[in-house]
Write an enzyme that holds these catalytic residues in place. Structure first.
Site, PDB file in Angstrom:
ATOM      1  N   ASP A  88       0.815  -1.215   0.000  1.00  0.00           N
ATOM      2  CA  ASP A  88       0.000   0.000   0.000  1.00  0.00           C
ATOM      3  C   ASP A  88       0.844   1.259   0.000  1.00  0.00           C
ATOM      4  O   ASP A  88       0.468   2.274  -0.609  1.00  0.00           O
ATOM      5  CB  ASP A  88      -0.911   0.035   1.243  1.00  0.00           C
ATOM      6  CG  ASP A  88      -2.231  -0.678   1.019  1.00  0.00           C
ATOM      7  OD1 ASP A  88      -2.414  -1.267  -0.064  1.00  0.00           O
ATOM      8  OD2 ASP A  88      -3.076  -0.652   1.934  1.00  0.00           O
ATOM      9  N   HIS A 130      -5.562   8.964   5.682  1.00  0.00           N
ATOM     10  CA  HIS A 130      -5.301   7.745   6.456  1.00  0.00           C
ATOM     11  C   HIS A 130      -4.005   7.795   7.266  1.00  0.00           C
ATOM     12  O   HIS A 130      -3.820   6.972   8.167  1.00  0.00           O
ATOM     13  CB  HIS A 130      -5.230   6.522   5.538  1.00  0.00           C
ATOM     14  CG  HIS A 130      -6.527   6.170   4.879  1.00  0.00           C
ATOM     15  ND1 HIS A 130      -7.685   5.969   5.580  1.00  0.00           N
ATOM     16  CD2 HIS A 130      -6.831   5.999   3.564  1.00  0.00           C
ATOM     17  CE1 HIS A 130      -8.661   5.680   4.725  1.00  0.00           C
ATOM     18  NE2 HIS A 130      -8.175   5.696   3.502  1.00  0.00           N
ATOM     19  N   ASP A 166     -15.055  10.353   1.086  1.00  0.00           N
ATOM     20  CA  ASP A 166     -14.311   9.238   0.486  1.00  0.00           C
ATOM     21  C   ASP A 166     -15.021   7.920   0.793  1.00  0.00           C
ATOM     22  O   ASP A 166     -15.739   7.805   1.794  1.00  0.00           O
ATOM     23  CB  ASP A 166     -12.908   9.225   1.099  1.00  0.00           C
ATOM     24  CG  ASP A 166     -11.881   8.425   0.332  1.00  0.00           C
ATOM     25  OD1 ASP A 166     -11.095   9.018  -0.402  1.00  0.00           O
ATOM     26  OD2 ASP A 166     -11.846   7.185   0.513  1.00  0.00           O
ATOM     27  N   ASP A 255     -13.705   7.733  -4.891  1.00  0.00           N
ATOM     28  CA  ASP A 255     -13.692   6.277  -4.998  1.00  0.00           C
ATOM     29  C   ASP A 255     -15.035   5.662  -4.600  1.00  0.00           C
ATOM     30  O   ASP A 255     -15.164   4.441  -4.519  1.00  0.00           O
ATOM     31  CB  ASP A 255     -12.551   5.658  -4.192  1.00  0.00           C
ATOM     32  CG  ASP A 255     -12.322   6.324  -2.852  1.00  0.00           C
ATOM     33  OD1 ASP A 255     -13.160   7.154  -2.443  1.00  0.00           O
ATOM     34  OD2 ASP A 255     -11.301   6.024  -2.200  1.00  0.00           O
ATOM     35  N   TYR A 299      -9.734   5.949  -8.089  1.00  0.00           N
ATOM     36  CA  TYR A 299      -8.771   5.092  -8.780  1.00  0.00           C
ATOM     37  C   TYR A 299      -9.221   4.669 -10.171  1.00  0.00           C
ATOM     38  O   TYR A 299      -8.554   3.861 -10.799  1.00  0.00           O
ATOM     39  CB  TYR A 299      -8.453   3.878  -7.875  1.00  0.00           C
ATOM     40  CG  TYR A 299      -8.077   4.372  -6.498  1.00  0.00           C
ATOM     41  CD1 TYR A 299      -6.853   4.987  -6.280  1.00  0.00           C
ATOM     42  CD2 TYR A 299      -8.995   4.328  -5.449  1.00  0.00           C
ATOM     43  CE1 TYR A 299      -6.529   5.518  -5.052  1.00  0.00           C
ATOM     44  CE2 TYR A 299      -8.680   4.857  -4.208  1.00  0.00           C
ATOM     45  CZ  TYR A 299      -7.438   5.456  -4.016  1.00  0.00           C
ATOM     46  OH  TYR A 299      -7.125   6.000  -2.798  1.00  0.00           O
TER      47      TYR A 299
END
Length: 391
Positions: A88, A130, A166, A255, A299
């Protein structure tokens, strides 16, 4: 809008590059700015080129030892820890510098609002929600959202609302302000039962002395525009009105789109446009018009992100685009050259109907159950009746 809006952009943002095969490809930013420019959204707008945030600003929300690890990681031949070097969050050249520039972009936007120069500002390269105090997570190295909010708290604001749209829970920002009653963090996301990071339940209410300032609406997989907007309308406006923020900060990840490869909500570009217009109206209603908009996830790099965030830029600038606006031939040609086999849309809409029936207390859909759970957890803490749709 009484004052001009600020747009933060510099091609150097493209240096935040986790690798060609990584979902977070900076081409999405380049394609967004190209599309907005070709559609005239940025005409006459002086783009703000930021400086990298200095260490003391980043250390508002991150440990100095973590900054040292980020700096050392590209040269290290061993596991540096701190969530770095994972699939990630792969290590990349000049990782600290690129990450600090994203933070600097969001700080530059915040400063323009705090100074009174503008009422609204946007940094589409931001929204890295995050990142935690001592580790990277979810493609995010430094948490620009939290740094900007922390800076604003020291520069004229003592009640800030953060709204995160999000598909993933805004866990890093929630964690940064979980015990701070001056910041309301509201996240609308796919249920933690079906999506990483597995947090963001209604019972996460805020720490001692800050109960009720952490708001989580966990929507079931498959939720579409109408369900999302209905759930938002049934929860967020009432809580913002009760909290009375001086400024609204939003993370505008896209997303949530039905074509996004990493999640399972079913929104459209039209739904995103409706979200931005609702956020703008709420900023005008409850926060004196002050609105700091940041990017985030997304994405589907060619078909979704450029159109959705061009609508975001247009909304911030009060240059709303007709959804039926055709995509410019020059942009289509450029995008096609990047992915010749990928069919592209031809207009700024997905043709979706975003009209919804406001929530009236019924439990007709799985999303209504999420609304009930969030209202029952949060509304009494703000003096609101969770079962009265008028609240």
């Amino acid at each position: 809008m009484g004052k001009a809006a600020a747009v933060v952009w510099d091609e150097s943002f493209l240096g935040y590059d986790l690798g060609d095969d990584h979902p977070l490809n900076p081409v999405r930013l380049d394609l967004t700015v190209r599309l907005a420019a070709e559609l005239g959204v940025l005409d006459g707008v002086d783009l703000i080129s930021p400086d990298p945030a200095p260490d003391p600003e980043i250390e508002r929300v991150h440990e100095p030892s973590y900054l040292n690890a980020v700096r050392a990681a590209p040269m290290a031949g061993w596991d540096v820890g701190h969530g770095l070097g994972t699939p990630d969050n792969p290590v990349f050249t000049r990782m600290h510098e690129a990450s600090a520039l994203v933070v600097g972009g969001s700080l530059a936007a915040a400063r323009r609002i705090a100074s009174g120069e503008v009422d609204r500002a946007v940094n589409i390269a931001g929204g890295l929600h995050h990142a935690m105090r001592d580790h990277a997570a979810g493609f995010c190295v430094y948490n620009d959202c939290a740094v900007a909010i922390s800076w604003l708290l020291d520069n004229g604001f003592d009640r800030i609302a953060y709204v995160d749209t999000d598909v993933h829970h805004g866990d890093g920002v929630q964690a940064a302000f979980y015990d701070d009653p001056r910041v309301l963090t509201a996240s609308l996301h796919q249920s933690p039962l079906t999506l990483w990071p597995g947090t963001g339940r209604p019972a996460e209410l805020g720490g001692p002395g800050a109960e009720g300032t952490s708001v989580n609406l966990a929507l079931p997989a498959g939720s579409h525009d109408r369900a999302w907007l209905r759930a938002f309308d049934a929860t967020v406006p009432a809580l913002l009105r009760a909290f009375r923020p001086q400024l609204l900060v939003t993370q505008c990840g896209v997303d949530t789109h039905r074509e996004d490869p990493l999640a399972d909500l079913a929104l459209t570009v039209d739904g995103h446009r409706a979200i931005y217009r609702r956020l703008r109206a709420l900023a005008d209603e409850v926060a004196g018009g002050r609105w700091l908009a940041l990017g985030g996830g997304g994405y589907e790099l060619l078909r979704v992100v450029p159109r959705s965030w061009t609508h975001l830029l247009a909304t911030v600038l009060d240059r709303d685009l007709d959804p039926n606006t055709p995509l410019p031939a020059g942009w289509v040609s450029h995008a096609s050259s990047l992915a010749p086999d990928r069919p592209l849309p031809t207009v700024m809409t997905d043709g979706a109907d975003t009209d919804f029936r406001p929530w009236g207390g019924e439990l007709d859909t799985p999303a209504d159950l999420a609304v009930r759970d969030t209202r029952r957890a949060l509304f009494p803490l703000h003096g609101l009746d969770p079962d009265d749709p008028r609240d």
